[in-house]
Design a protein around this motif. Sequence first.
Motif, PDB file in Angstrom:
ATOM      1  N   VAL A  76      38.013  21.908  45.022  1.00 11.14           N
ATOM      2  CA  VAL A  76      37.905  20.454  44.868  1.00 11.14           C
ATOM      3  C   VAL A  76      38.888  19.730  45.800  1.00 11.14           C
ATOM      4  CG1 VAL A  76      38.240  18.535  43.255  1.00 11.14           C
ATOM      5  CG2 VAL A  76      36.983  20.568  42.528  1.00 11.14           C
ATOM      6  N   TYR A  77      40.133  20.180  45.844  1.00 11.64           N
ATOM      7  CA  TYR A  77      41.127  19.527  46.694  1.00 11.64           C
ATOM      8  C   TYR A  77      40.816  19.698  48.172  1.00 11.64           C
ATOM      9  CZ  TYR A  77      44.762  17.461  43.783  1.00 11.64           C
ATOM     10  OH  TYR A  77      45.472  16.628  42.966  1.00 11.64           O
ATOM     11  N   LEU A  78      40.372  20.881  48.559  1.00  7.72           N
ATOM     12  CA  LEU A  78      40.011  21.102  49.960  1.00  7.72           C
ATOM     13  C   LEU A  78      38.827  20.222  50.345  1.00  7.72           C
ATOM     14  CD1 LEU A  78      40.407  22.585  52.626  1.00  7.72           C
ATOM     15  CD2 LEU A  78      38.963  24.433  51.722  1.00  7.72           C
ATOM     16  N   PHE A  79      37.823  20.149  49.478  1.00  6.57           N
ATOM     17  CA  PHE A  79      36.672  19.278  49.743  1.00  6.57           C
ATOM     18  C   PHE A  79      37.117  17.829  49.894  1.00  6.57           C
ATOM     19  CE2 PHE A  79      33.373  16.416  48.121  1.00  6.57           C
ATOM     20  CZ  PHE A  79      32.382  16.647  49.056  1.00  6.57           C
ATOM     21  N   ASP A  80      38.012  17.391  49.009  1.00  4.81           N
ATOM     22  CA  ASP A  80      38.495  16.010  49.072  1.00  4.81           C
ATOM     23  C   ASP A  80      39.211  15.742  50.392  1.00  4.81           C
ATOM     24  OD1 ASP A  80      39.028  13.396  47.665  1.00  4.81           O
ATOM     25  OD2 ASP A  80      41.095  14.028  48.021  1.00  4.81           O
ATOM     26  N   GLY A  81      40.022  16.680  50.847  1.00  6.43           N
ATOM     27  CA  GLY A  81      40.736  16.509  52.108  1.00  6.43           C
ATOM     28  C   GLY A  81      39.813  16.472  53.304  1.00  6.43           C
ATOM     29  N   VAL A  82      38.837  17.365  53.335  1.00  9.15           N
ATOM     30  CA  VAL A  82      37.880  17.399  54.455  1.00  9.15           C
ATOM     31  C   VAL A  82      37.021  16.137  54.430  1.00  9.15           C
ATOM     32  CG1 VAL A  82      35.896  18.621  55.424  1.00  9.15           C
ATOM     33  CG2 VAL A  82      37.899  19.905  54.650  1.00  9.15           C
ATOM     34  N   LEU A  83      36.572  15.733  53.248  1.00  9.43           N
ATOM     35  CA  LEU A  83      35.770  14.513  53.130  1.00  9.43           C
ATOM     36  C   LEU A  83      36.568  13.299  53.608  1.00  9.43           C
ATOM     37  CD1 LEU A  83      33.034  13.345  52.071  1.00  9.43           C
ATOM     38  CD2 LEU A  83      34.239  12.887  49.926  1.00  9.43           C
ATOM     39  N   GLY A  84      37.824  13.230  53.220  1.00  7.50           N
ATOM     40  CA  GLY A  84      38.679  12.126  53.657  1.00  7.50           C
ATOM     41  C   GLY A  84      38.895  12.126  55.160  1.00  7.50           C
ATOM     42  N   LEU A  85      39.034  13.309  55.729  1.00 14.38           N
ATOM     43  CA  LEU A  85      39.209  13.419  57.176  1.00 14.38           C
ATOM     44  C   LEU A  85      37.958  12.956  57.921  1.00 14.38           C
ATOM     45  CD1 LEU A  85      41.046  14.405  59.486  1.00 14.38           C
ATOM     46  CD2 LEU A  85      39.986  16.651  59.221  1.00 14.38           C
ATOM     47  N   VAL A  86      36.801  13.367  57.435  1.00 18.51           N
ATOM     48  CA  VAL A  86      35.540  13.051  58.110  1.00 18.51           C
ATOM     49  C   VAL A  86      35.107  11.605  57.872  1.00 18.51           C
ATOM     50  CG1 VAL A  86      33.068  13.615  58.181  1.00 18.51           C
ATOM     51  CG2 VAL A  86      34.761  15.445  58.103  1.00 18.51           C
ATOM     52  N   THR A  87      35.224  11.139  56.629  1.00 19.21           N
ATOM     53  CA  THR A  87      34.672   9.827  56.281  1.00 19.21           C
ATOM     54  C   THR A  87      35.719   8.730  56.143  1.00 19.21           C
ATOM     55  OG1 THR A  87      34.819  10.110  53.888  1.00 19.21           O
ATOM     56  CG2 THR A  87      32.829  10.952  54.983  1.00 19.21           C
ATOM     57  N   GLY A  88      36.985   9.110  56.025  1.00 22.12           N
ATOM     58  CA  GLY A  88      38.026   8.105  55.794  1.00 22.12           C
ATOM     59  C   GLY A  88      38.190   7.758  54.332  1.00 22.12           C
ATOM     60  N   SER A  89      37.376   8.368  53.459  1.00 25.47           N
ATOM     61  CA  SER A  89      37.445   8.109  52.018  1.00 25.47           C
ATOM     62  C   SER A  89      37.346   9.437  51.280  1.00 25.47           C
ATOM     63  CB  SER A  89      36.294   7.207  51.565  1.00 25.47           C
ATOM     64  OG  SER A  89      36.353   5.953  52.198  1.00 25.47           O
ATOM     65  N   GLY A  90      38.184   9.612  50.279  1.00 23.12           N
ATOM     66  CA  GLY A  90      38.139  10.820  49.470  1.00 23.12           C
ATOM     67  C   GLY A  90      37.249  10.645  48.262  1.00 23.12           C
ATOM     68  N   ASP A  93      39.758   9.975  44.256  1.00 18.23           N
ATOM     69  CA  ASP A  93      40.144   8.617  43.877  1.00 18.23           C
ATOM     70  C   ASP A  93      38.939   7.675  43.896  1.00 18.23           C
ATOM     71  OD1 ASP A  93      39.679   8.356  46.578  1.00 18.23           O
ATOM     72  OD2 ASP A  93      41.604   7.435  47.040  1.00 18.23           O
ATOM     73  N   ALA A  94      37.740   8.242  44.011  1.00 15.25           N
ATOM     74  CA  ALA A  94      36.472   7.502  44.050  1.00 15.25           C
ATOM     75  C   ALA A  94      36.345   6.629  45.289  1.00 15.25           C
ATOM     76  CB  ALA A  94      36.265   6.682  42.777  1.00 15.25           C
ATOM     77  N   GLY A  95      37.182   6.855  46.295  1.00 14.87           N
ATOM     78  CA  GLY A  95      37.147   6.044  47.508  1.00 14.87           C
ATOM     79  C   GLY A  95      35.821   6.098  48.230  1.00 14.87           C
ATOM     80  N   ILE A  96      35.171   7.256  48.242  1.00 13.05           N
ATOM     81  CA  ILE A  96      33.883   7.373  48.921  1.00 13.05           C
ATOM     82  C   ILE A  96      32.830   6.493  48.256  1.00 13.05           C
ATOM     83  CG2 ILE A  96      33.074   9.402  47.652  1.00 13.05           C
ATOM     84  CD1 ILE A  96      32.611   8.818  51.417  1.00 13.05           C
ATOM     85  N   PHE A  97      32.965   6.283  46.947  1.00  8.79           N
ATOM     86  CA  PHE A  97      32.010   5.434  46.214  1.00  8.79           C
ATOM     87  C   PHE A  97      32.366   3.958  46.327  1.00  8.79           C
ATOM     88  CE2 PHE A  97      32.381   9.525  43.952  1.00  8.79           C
ATOM     89  CZ  PHE A  97      31.117  10.027  44.257  1.00  8.79           C
ATOM     90  N   ILE A  98      33.659   3.667  46.434  1.00  5.00           N
ATOM     91  CA  ILE A  98      34.114   2.277  46.517  1.00  5.00           C
ATOM     92  C   ILE A  98      34.055   1.759  47.948  1.00  5.00           C
ATOM     93  CG2 ILE A  98      36.107   0.752  46.193  1.00  5.00           C
ATOM     94  CD1 ILE A  98      36.958   2.714  43.915  1.00  5.00           C
TER      95      ILE A  98
END
Length: 144
Positions: A76-90, A93-98
Motif C-alpha cells: 500500500v505504501y509503495l503504491f501510494d509513493g509511486v502514484l504520488g510520483l506519477v500523478t502528483g497525488s497520493g 490521503d485521498a489526494g488522487i480523489f480530491i
Amino acid sequence: MTLIQKLAVAYAFLFFGVVAIGYIPAFNDANGNLFGLFSLQWYDDLLHAFSGVWALAAAFISHRQAVFYFKLFGSVYLFDGVLGLVTGSGCLDAGIFINGFRSLNDIEFPARFFANLPHIVIGGFAVYVGFWLAKRVHDHFATA
C-alpha cells in the motif's frame, strides 16, 4: 523474536518518530511544511501512528503477523509513493480523489520526487522484507 519481528518493531519506532518530528519546529518551514516539502495534517499523523501501532502489534503477536504486516503495509505504501510520483497525488490521503492528476507545472518533478520518496523507500523496503527476505531468512523461532 525473529529478524522480521525486530524489523517490525523498528518500523513502529520509525512511524512514532515521524509523528513526533512533525511537532518539532526546527523541521518545519515558515509555512508549516515538513522539510519545506509537504504539510502533514491530523489524518496523516493518525495514519502514521496507526502504521506504527500495527507494526508493533504484529511484531509481538507472531512472525507470521509481522510478515503479513510488511506485505500488506509495504504494498500500500509503495503504491501510494509511486502514484504520488506519477500523478502528483497520493491515495492514502485521498489526494488522487480530491485533486486528481496534477501537472508538472503544479508540482515540479524535484518536489514531487522528494515528497514521495519516503513512501517509496519505506514501502519498497517493507515489500522486500515481506515478500523476499521473509522467505530467505531461516529463523528457528519463525514457527509461530
